[in-house]
Scaffold this motif. Structure first.
Motif, short mmCIF file in Angstrom:
data_model
loop_
_atom_site.label_atom_id
_atom_site.label_comp_id
_atom_site.label_asym_id
_atom_site.label_seq_id
_atom_site.Cartn_x
_atom_site.Cartn_y
_atom_site.Cartn_z
N ASP A 45 -6.09 4.46 2.86
CA ASP A 45 -4.63 4.62 2.93
C ASP A 45 -3.89 3.65 3.84
N PRO A 48 -3.99 -2.68 2.16
CA PRO A 48 -3.82 -2.96 0.73
C PRO A 48 -5.18 -3.12 0.06
N ASP A 109 -7.32 0.78 -8.78
CA ASP A 109 -7.12 0.50 -7.36
C ASP A 109 -8.48 0.39 -6.65
N THR A 181 1.93 -3.45 -6.64
CA THR A 181 1.88 -2.42 -7.68
C THR A 181 3.24 -1.73 -7.73
N HIS A 221 -3.18 3.48 -9.88
CA HIS A 221 -2.99 3.48 -8.42
C HIS A 221 -3.64 4.73 -7.84
N THR A 227 0.55 3.03 -13.25
CA THR A 227 1.51 2.11 -12.64
C THR A 227 1.28 0.73 -13.26
N SER A 229 0.44 -3.35 -12.22
CA SER A 229 0.04 -4.27 -11.18
C SER A 229 0.51 -5.68 -11.53
N ALA A 250 6.86 -4.34 0.52
CA ALA A 250 6.80 -4.03 -0.91
C ALA A 250 8.13 -4.33 -1.60
N ILE A 278 6.26 1.84 -4.83
CA ILE A 278 5.65 3.16 -4.63
C ILE A 278 5.94 3.56 -3.19
N ASP A 281 3.26 4.49 -0.61
CA ASP A 281 2.21 3.52 -0.27
C ASP A 281 2.84 2.20 0.18
N SER A 284 1.12 -1.28 -0.67
CA SER A 284 0.74 -1.51 -2.08
C SER A 284 0.95 -2.97 -2.46
N TRP A 285 1.06 -3.84 -1.49
CA TRP A 285 1.30 -5.25 -1.79
C TRP A 285 0.42 -6.12 -0.87
#
Ligand SMILES: Cc1cc2nc3c(=O)[nH]c(=O)nc-3n(C[C@H](O)[C@H](O)[C@H](O)COP(=O)(O)OP(=O)(O)OC[C@H]3O[C@@H](n4cnc5c(N)ncnc54)[C@H](O)[C@@H]3O)c2cc1C
Length: 454
Positions: A45, A48, A109, A181, A221, A227, A229, A250, A278, A281, A284-285
């Motif tokens: 968590d 990335p 992911d 994402t 994800h 999602t 990507s 993000a 997102i 998260d 997420s990048w």
């Protein structure tokens, strides 16, 4: 060392390579300790994913030797490719093709893939130690185990393994990379349906001869589920590179993508604009760059203990041909099998021989297909012939993307005649006839219509 006749295995680094090896060696009956500089929650968590990790076709067979296929979302059957060239008023739509791969590609992911492996490893009694391992600690670990694998990615302990200059073709990154994402569009038939009737079953690949490439694909994800990507592969000297440089989170990653589509791929822009970050998260990048590097994958610690590199520590490729995670899983699955069949000690010679087998089985071809997709001058003839042929005959398009699943056939295509013979064989008619029918698109069909919105 070994307990109750088992061999002891130490693995350093808990990304895809480390967790795959930990689970694989545990299931093969070994006594495994996995060392990670991050705890399980942090791995899942707080960082990335290292990449998008699409598994194109065949590598999934090796993955299935390590873990059951747990994922129904993020599976695609083909790709919609568009090539544009030139700049300013001279910029033109050159060609497009929309092949079914003939295999399934799976985009999940990597944090989820790694966590699922880690969970099973722990359930089966594996030891997980949270510690950043330095060279002194690695020496101690290697002295205390029968086999020690280093899976610390492109950085970490990779410097222990000297670069293999003759196998490493580049001294600097060939692309600046931006990965993010986004959510807000399902994977159904309506998504990107104006590109091909396959809609959300196909990924998109937009190429711009001046600036680079953009990959867009259905993705699973870890929390948000279905999602999309995105990967921008920006040529260092092109107009996209500064846009990648400016990304800091993000939201700015999404904005860079929207800006690139608005200016360079307007036919897709109205769909891309619907996508959102997102919120749950913030990592997420990812942005960065890979210097494609092959290392001598076996090293000796100060105390004289051999250690072997796996995953990106051994071979790091630019992601443009989606070979890194694939390479990793093949290397790990084959090493687990070889170790199981091996009676003696895991000596330096044994480890080196196993890496050479991996290099011949997949590594070399993965490096070469990446050079092909990077547009390396060594492959100018291949590209000049195969892209127009792919636009004329979808079987050739499928064969081109078949090289992502199994890149080895590329090694047999050395000359112009080899490539022409390949086109002839796949098309079932002379390559010259196929190429004779090629006409530049001028303008893509859907570019004259407003993009359909799903
Ligand atoms: C933008 C992008 C897109 C990609 N897309 C694809 C694709 O579509 N298909 C594909 O096949 N591949 C793809 N890849 C490549 C793929 O993501 C990598 O090959 C793969 O994830 C590498 O896994 P790894 O476990 O070797 O390394 P990593 O994921 O980097 O894991 C290394 C781990 O080691 C830990 N570590 C580091 N140092 C230490 C230390 N000293 N002690 C303990 N732990 C340490 C790190 O914290 C990390 O958890 C992509 C890569 C990028 C960058």
């Amino acid at each position: 060392m070994a307990h109750e006749g088992k061999k002891s295995v130490a693995i350093v680094g808990a990304g895809l390579a480390g967790t795959s090896a930990a689970l694989g060696f545990t299931d093969a009956g070994h006594d495994v300790t996995l060392y990670s500089d991050r705890d399980r929650e942090s791995l899942r968590d707080k960082v990335p994913p290292t990449g998008v990790g699409v598994l194109f076709g065949k590598p999934r067979e090796w993955d299935a030797e390590i873990i059951d296929d747990l994922y129904e979302v993020g599976n695609t059957t083909g790709i919609s490719v568009r090539l544009h060239s030139g700049s300013g008023d001279d910029r033109a739509d050159v060609l497009e093709f929309n092949p079914d791969y003939g295999y399934v590609a799976q985009a999940v992911d990597l944090r989820l893939r790694a966590d699922d492996r880690l969970e099973r490893f722990l359930d089966r009694g594996g030891r997980f130690e949270v510690a950043s391992v330095d060279v002194d600690r690695l020496d101690e670990i290697a002295g205390a185990h029968d086999l020690t694998l280093v899976a610390t990615g492109k950085g970490g302990l990779s410097a222990l393994f000297p670069v293999n200059e003759s196998r490493s073709h580049y001294r600097e990154p060939q692309r600046k990379l931006l990965q993010v994402t986004l959510t807000g569009l399902d994977h159904g038939p309506g998504s990107f349906a104006y590109r091909s009737s396959a809609g959300g079953d196909h990924s998109l690949f937009n190429l711009d001869s001046e600036n680079g490439e953009v990959f867009v694909g259905p993705f699973l994800h870890k929390d948000a589920g279905a999602t999309w990507s995105f990967i921008v592969f920006a040529k260092p000297e092109g107009a996209w590179a500064p846009k990648v440089d400016e990304v800091t989170d993000a939201s700015s990653a999404r904005q860079a993508i929207v800006d690139i589509f608005t200016e360079y791929f307007p036919a897709d822009a109205s769909v891309i604009e619907q996508l959102r970050i997102i919120e749950s998260d913030p990592v997420s990048w990812l942005k960065g760059a890979v210097t494609p590097t092959v290392r001598h994958a076996v090293a000796t610690t100060r105390g004289g203990h051999p250690v072997a590199a796996i995953g990106d520590t051994a071979i790091a490729v630019d992601p443009v041909a989606g070979q890194g995670a694939a390479n990793t899983l093949i290397q790990v699955a084959e090493l687990v099998k070889a170790a199981k069949e091996h009676d003696g000690a895991f000596t330096e010679d044994w480890l080196e021989a196993e890496f050479e087998k991996h290099w011949e089985r997949r590594g070399r071809a993965a490096v070469e297909v990446t050079r092909l997709y990077l547009g390396d001058p060594d492959y100018a003839t291949h590209l000049e012939l195969s892209f127009p042929a792919a636009a004329v005959d979808t079987n050739i398009a499928a064969a081109l993307f078949g090289l992502l699943s199994d890149p080895n056939p590329l090694l047999t295509l050395e000359t112009r005649d080899d490539v022409l013979a390949f086109i002839t064989a796949v098309a079932g008619e002379p390559a010259d006839d196929v190429l004779g029918r090629f006409e530049p698109a001028g303008r893509f069909a859907s570019a004259t219509e407003p993009a359909a919105v799903s």
